[in-house]
Design a protein around this motif. Structure first.
Motif, short mmCIF file in Angstrom:
data_model
loop_
_atom_site.label_atom_id
_atom_site.label_comp_id
_atom_site.label_asym_id
_atom_site.label_seq_id
_atom_site.Cartn_x
_atom_site.Cartn_y
_atom_site.Cartn_z
N ILE A 83 27.11 14.06 -28.19
CA ILE A 83 25.88 13.00 -28.50
C ILE A 83 25.70 12.84 -29.77
N SER A 136 17.50 19.78 -23.55
CA SER A 136 17.82 21.06 -23.70
C SER A 136 16.34 21.71 -24.25
N HIS A 191 18.52 11.42 -19.40
CA HIS A 191 18.10 11.83 -20.79
C HIS A 191 16.79 11.17 -21.25
#
Ligand code: HEC
Length: 389
Positions: free
Chosen positions: A244, A383, A333
């Protein structure tokens, strides 16, 4: 040197011969394993040079221009960049003299999540710390709690790593620990906004068995790694790679996988590859013949939640194995979040007919806000949930 636009056309326009530039690797006669013939795809296309790869991948304005013009080719530029052999003793510095296929690669020298989100929320070592101190520790299991087991009976495992743009931002706002993230809930706190230079990867790995995999050991980007729970040292081959880039405000979402995955891991492919991306895959696999990179394909690139009224999907058989059909990188996300309530993160799965499924299309806005039951967005970086108290 060939202009980038000429290479772009060679990759994506088909039918035109491109004989200039760095054509090493082509014409070696080693098949790419795609089973494809020369049907209409330019067999003599040149692979992009070191300079083209690095100057494009590290310039957000060029990334944005290219993703609009030719998303499949941008995907390959990013794949080449993160897999370029890295200089020893540094982090994230590609080696112009490196041979494609050699390790460690650029992304293997980025900061791994285990080096950033430390016990007690302690501050991580600085970026310039002389490089990784040892092999990364593999994570077991997918985010839905399942484990993909390959045909040799070994689990597929995972690593997550970030480049310097991402790392420096996390450090500047103390977001590596729980207390820094909780501070985002205070009135007037600036929203999380990574710089355009930020990149991250999530990689999936298969343990390479010297006997069972002897015919394909050179078909993988490889790494040395530590396999829990016994912390044995293993050689692993890259089966999947999410990449990404924050060049666009909602990031650019790219995923690659090894073309023999169905055979070696038994994971089905429940996705369709856009025809233009498939054409670029064939051209790049030919241009990179003789290197392990020729055994990979881009599954696609996602930059919008919805196109022509339909939710966009993108998945990797190694990373979203059982929810490929409800996998929207961006939508899931967008739910990356923090709150100081009893549930510190939003859910990213819903139960549908007894199965976990992902959220697709436009993400909801109502969970985000100052209210006690609301959340602060983490600019798509899930994360960050690894931060310790
Ligand atoms: C249903 C939710 C979901 C979907 C769909 C999803 N991811 Fe993720 N992703 C996560 C979570 C949760 C993490 C946190 C790391 C972990 O636990 O593995 C993560 C981690 C990552 C990372 C590491 C950086 C970060 O944000 O933490 C990247 C890169 C990534 N995903 C890319 C992708 C791409 C590309 C796709 C689509 C092909 C995708 N993801 C689809 C949930 C999702």
């Amino acid at each position: 040197m060939v202009a980038l636009s000429a290479v772009l056309c060679a990759a994506a326009c088909g039918g035109k011969k491109e004989t200039q530039g760095n054509a090493s690797g082509s014409g070696t006669g080693t098949g790419t394993g795609t089973g494809s013939s020369d049907s209409g795809v330019d067999a003599a296309m040149a692979a992009p040079t070191f300079e083209q790869v690095v100057s494009t991948a590290t310039a957000p304005t060029q990334v944005v221009e290219l993703v609009k013009r030719d998303p499949g080719y941008l995907a390959w530029i990013m794949f080449l960049y993160v897999n370029w052999p890295a200089k020893a003793g540094e982090r994230g510095v590609p080696d112009p003299g490196g041979t494609l296929g050699a390790s460690p690669t650029v992304f293997q020298t980025w900061k791994e999540v285990h080096e950033v989100y430390l016990a007690g929320g302690a501050a991580p070592q600085p970026w310039a710390d002389g490089g990784p101190s040892g092999p990364p520790t593999l994570s077991l299991g997918e985010i839905d709690g399942t484990t993909l087991v390959d045909v040799n009976g070994n689990p597929i495992t995972y690593t997550v790593a970030m480049n310097q743009g991402t790392f420096d931002y996390l450090v500047s706002r103390s977001l590596y620990g729980w207390s820094g993230q909780a501070a985002l809930r205070q009135a007037g706190a600036a929203p999380v906004a990574f710089p355009a230079s930020a990149m991250e990867v999530k990689a999936s790995w298969k343990i390479l068995d010297p006997v069972a995999d002897k015919d394909r050991l050179d078909h993988y980007i490889v790494a040395e790694a530590i396999l829990p729970p016994a912390n044995t040292r293993v050689t692993v081959g890259l089966t999947g790679l999410h990449i990404i880039s924050k060049a666009l405000p909602n990031w650019i979402w790219i995923t690659f996988e090894q073309i023999e995955n169905r055979e070696t891991t038994g994971a089905p492919w429940n996705f369709a590859i856009d025809p233009a991306v498939a054409t670029t895959n064939l051209a790049m696999q030919k241009a990179l013949a003789g290197t392990p990179l020729a055994y990979y394909q881009a599954n696609g690139v996602q930059t919008e939640y919805v196109v022509d009224g339909a939710a966009t999907l993108l998945a990797n058989s190694q990373i979203e194995t059982r929810f490929q059909k409800s996998s929207s990188c961006m939508t899931c996300h967008a739910l990356a979040s923090v709150s100081t309530s009893a549930q510190p993160r939003l859910d990213f799965f819903q139960l549908e007919a007894g199965n976990l499924s992902g959220f697709v299309g436009m993400p909801p806005t109502s969970p985000f806000g100052p209210g006690p039951d609301q959340y602060s967005a983490l600019d798509f970086v899930w994360s960050m949930r690894e931060a310790k108290r």
